[in-house]
Design a protein around this motif. Sequence first.
Motif, PDB file in Angstrom:
ATOM      1  N   ASP A 268       0.856  -1.066  -0.089  1.00 47.15           N
ATOM      2  CA  ASP A 268      -0.030   0.028  -0.235  1.00 47.15           C
ATOM      3  C   ASP A 268       0.904   1.232   0.077  1.00 47.15           C
ATOM      4  N   ALA A 269       2.121   1.236  -0.350  1.00 49.11           N
ATOM      5  CA  ALA A 269       3.078   2.331  -0.394  1.00 49.11           C
ATOM      6  C   ALA A 269       2.813   2.914  -1.867  1.00 49.11           C
ATOM      7  N   PRO A 270       3.433   4.356  -1.758  1.00 49.61           N
ATOM      8  CA  PRO A 270       3.498   4.929  -3.033  1.00 49.61           C
ATOM      9  C   PRO A 270       4.098   4.139  -4.250  1.00 49.61           C
ATOM     10  N   PRO A 318      24.547   1.711  -4.069  1.00 51.08           N
ATOM     11  CA  PRO A 318      24.647   2.602  -5.671  1.00 51.08           C
ATOM     12  C   PRO A 318      23.418   2.249  -6.167  1.00 51.08           C
ATOM     13  N   ARG A 319      22.739   3.231  -6.867  1.00 49.43           N
ATOM     14  CA  ARG A 319      21.402   3.347  -7.659  1.00 49.43           C
ATOM     15  C   ARG A 319      21.399   4.411  -8.464  1.00 49.43           C
ATOM     16  N   GLY A 320      20.179   4.220  -9.138  1.00 49.26           N
ATOM     17  CA  GLY A 320      19.726   5.225 -10.169  1.00 49.26           C
ATOM     18  C   GLY A 320      18.438   5.732  -9.628  1.00 49.26           C
ATOM     19  N   GLU A 321      17.981   6.805  -9.501  1.00 51.98           N
ATOM     20  CA  GLU A 321      16.769   7.278  -9.179  1.00 51.98           C
ATOM     21  C   GLU A 321      16.370   8.658 -10.089  1.00 51.98           C
ATOM     22  N   THR A 322      14.976   8.569  -9.932  1.00 47.82           N
ATOM     23  CA  THR A 322      14.328   9.802 -10.617  1.00 47.82           C
ATOM     24  C   THR A 322      12.802  10.000  -9.797  1.00 47.82           C
ATOM     25  N   GLY A 323      12.447  11.112  -9.774  1.00 54.49           N
ATOM     26  CA  GLY A 323      11.136  11.118  -9.356  1.00 54.49           C
ATOM     27  C   GLY A 323      11.115  11.413  -7.868  1.00 54.49           C
ATOM     28  N   ASP A 324      10.003  11.225  -7.030  1.00 53.80           N
ATOM     29  CA  ASP A 324       9.848  11.418  -5.742  1.00 53.80           C
ATOM     30  C   ASP A 324      10.841  10.668  -4.577  1.00 53.80           C
ATOM     31  N   ARG A 329      13.265   6.507  -1.043  1.00 53.20           N
ATOM     32  CA  ARG A 329      13.816   5.946   0.106  1.00 53.20           C
ATOM     33  C   ARG A 329      13.098   4.999   1.017  1.00 53.20           C
ATOM     34  N   ASN A 330      11.718   5.069   0.798  1.00 49.43           N
ATOM     35  CA  ASN A 330      10.871   4.034   1.602  1.00 49.43           C
ATOM     36  C   ASN A 330      10.927   2.755   0.916  1.00 49.43           C
ATOM     37  N   VAL A 331      11.253   2.829  -0.252  1.00 52.39           N
ATOM     38  CA  VAL A 331      11.533   1.425  -0.890  1.00 52.39           C
ATOM     39  C   VAL A 331      12.904   0.677  -0.397  1.00 52.39           C
TER      40      VAL A 331
END
Length: 341
Positions: A268-270, A318-324, A329-331
């Motif tokens: 039920d997370a974003p 190490p990661r790639g991220e975009t958006g919120d 961080r929650n994931v």
Amino acid sequence: MTNDHDGVRELLAAWAVGALPPGDDRTVPLHLAGCESCATEAERLRHTVRLLDGGPSDGRPPASALNGSADGALAMALRSRGPRTPGVAPHAAPYAAAVAGLQALIPELDGRWGTPVVHDWDAHATVAHLIAADEHLAVALGVASRLPASHIPDGTSAGDAWDRRTADVIAHEHTRTPEETVATWAAQAAALLATPEARDTELAARAITVMDLRLPIADHFVIRAFEAWIHTDDIGRALGLPVPPPPDEHLDQLVRLAVRILGLALHDAPPVLFEVTGPTDSSWVLGSGDDPVIAELTLDPVDFCLLVGGRYAPAEVPRGETGDAGAVRNVLRTAAALSWL
């Protein structure tokens, strides 16, 4: 040193993988020479090890490999097991490979068993922990425990019971030699891989509860592979030796099971589009299915497994991220919180 019939039968799995304690490596073969029933069972177990190993019947890597670098021996042990290894079903192949990988690393621990590894465990305690960790599934599949029982009060939570059993096993094994501990671990692993459920996908489809986690037996074997590899990597890092990751198809099984469990925790997370790169090259939407994706997260498969295994802090992987950023961080935090290793 054991020479009675029942005592020898308890050591047959250790004999099959060439991991008998000192002294028993002489008395057990003498018993087998005169006992037809034990000799038949011993040959069945050795045949299992031979099929799993694809090499010498004693279950050890060829001497020529161990004469080279430890990395070479480990790479051979881990990468030579394909997902269709004869004698074992695909769901158990990653565990067989992880067991072989640790067996290949064991010779490097000679004289270094007191090396600090992880938590407050030295190398000896880390192998003892693996006995306790594998024991839960082994006992559930009918493999007799090889160690004294723990006195755990009724009503103890699964997590506390897990910690208590690990502490008891480590304390017991520290009264024995590292060679005896390795023999017990190897014998239990061989017995686990010789169960019908390790060979038959239909039998392994049955769901059982192990440490409060109800999953198909096949998934529990993959979890055993995950933990064996993580702790082999822990020991390798402590010794300054690189431990190669699981073969690609085994790594894919580890990733997919971890994603399934992570998905349940984030139901039920974003929603975040999560991609694992490399050979797996797969993506999933983690979170609520009723809302639009608000972020994307990309991880390497080994880094993802190390995160889930508690070997990366969420902010450091190490990661790639975009958006919120909050959804990402929650994931990451939820993935790291899954660790019990």
